[in-house]
Design a protein around this motif. Sequence first.
Motif, mmCIF file in Angstrom:
data_model
loop_
_atom_site.group_PDB
_atom_site.id
_atom_site.type_symbol
_atom_site.label_atom_id
_atom_site.label_comp_id
_atom_site.label_asym_id
_atom_site.label_seq_id
_atom_site.Cartn_x
_atom_site.Cartn_y
_atom_site.Cartn_z
ATOM 1 N N SER A 239 0.842 -1.195 0.000
ATOM 2 C CA SER A 239 0.000 0.000 0.000
ATOM 3 C C SER A 239 0.875 1.241 0.000
ATOM 4 N N SER A 240 0.282 2.379 -0.330
ATOM 5 C CA SER A 240 1.020 3.636 -0.276
ATOM 6 C C SER A 240 0.150 4.741 0.304
ATOM 7 N N TYR A 241 0.816 5.691 0.962
ATOM 8 C CA TYR A 241 0.127 6.753 1.680
ATOM 9 C C TYR A 241 0.854 8.077 1.467
ATOM 10 N N ILE A 252 -3.049 6.471 -0.928
ATOM 11 C CA ILE A 252 -2.851 6.601 -2.374
ATOM 12 C C ILE A 252 -3.263 5.312 -3.069
ATOM 13 N N SER A 253 -2.625 4.210 -2.704
ATOM 14 C CA SER A 253 -3.007 2.889 -3.214
ATOM 15 C C SER A 253 -3.419 2.022 -2.038
ATOM 16 N N GLY A 254 -4.560 1.355 -2.179
ATOM 17 C CA GLY A 254 -5.016 0.439 -1.135
ATOM 18 C C GLY A 254 -4.176 -0.819 -1.131
ATOM 19 N N ALA A 255 -4.739 -1.921 -0.743
ATOM 20 C CA ALA A 255 -3.997 -3.174 -0.653
ATOM 21 C C ALA A 255 -3.842 -3.776 -2.047
ATOM 22 N N VAL A 256 -2.698 -3.498 -2.692
ATOM 23 C CA VAL A 256 -2.415 -4.029 -4.030
ATOM 24 C C VAL A 256 -1.812 -5.419 -3.866
#
Length: 366
Positions: A239-241, A252-256
């Motif tokens: 994930s990204s924040y 930014i990105s959930g659980a990819v």
Amino acid sequence: MFRMRTFVLGISLLATALVLAATAMASAASNSPGAVYTLTNSPTGNAVVAFDRSADGTLSPQGTFPTGGTGTGAGLGSQGAVVLSNDNRQLFAVNAGSNSVSLFSMRSDGLVLQATVPSGGVRPISVTVHDKSLYVLNAGGAGNITGFTVGRDSLTPLAGSTQPLGTGSSNPAQVSFSPSGDTLVVTEKGSHTIDTYAVGADGRAGTARVYASVGATPFGFDFDNRGNLLVSNASGSASSYAVSAGSIIGTISGAVATHQGAPCWLIASKNGRYAYTANAGAGSISGFSVGHDGSLSLLDASGVSANLGAGSHPLDEAVSNNGQLLYNLTDGYHTITALGIAEDGSLTTIGSIGGLPAGAVGLAAN
């Protein structure tokens, strides 16, 4: 007219020579050798194991350097047990068995132990440094982070810097400064949360702010070149924040999904365009493309950018200063594996070096 043409030609030749010299210097820097470091984590005497890195990425033994403390003999479930200063002149290592942290100066012929001091808590598992400030993550007991001022040959406790982990937080994995140095981040595997701390101009951390992780079991993490937080979730994703001034301000990105088991460790490439998770349960490494906004997308649909083999149990990762090499502490084989990073982020296995003890932890490279 002839003199003018001669003058212009001379300027042109000088400019060409300067461009060629700059190109040669850049090429030499990108192909320069370096070193890779890990910890024995031995309960009878912890030590840094150092390897010389050649320009082609292969490793050769440099030496073993006692830390003056002890390890646990088993994995710490952490990222960042050994780190380098920003200028690559100092190395810091945790001693989880003796509740201490060690400082080494780095020399061309190896490491010199300068100080070993109490960590300010129980069972230190991760350490981070920004300029002259260092923080240790102590996982034992209630857990805390504790700060130190870094000198040339000393670590001095920073009064008033110790802070407890966030309310309800449990089983921490890593502490790290943001690139700007104004935020400390701690991942909490047990509570599925992420703690952040604002860091003042005096180096002291404020109280913890607690955020729910969008993926279960947040573990290792790094930052891209714009300061976005990239986190591996051991449950099977990354994930990204967005982070600012001591707070997570958005996902930014959930659980990819990685489609690989136990992606516990994560590191970003030096150019910030890629990130790699080490998948302990699958014996593989998953590569991600990192967008300008910090968004994550798999480089390979299968989630396998490199297959290290069944039973390899890959752990900590490190990227060389030139950005061309990824190293992995391959626990199942007691080796360090070297992989080349291509311009498109793809990985090619170069080789490995063995002889590490069971329970070795942490990885750093320059």
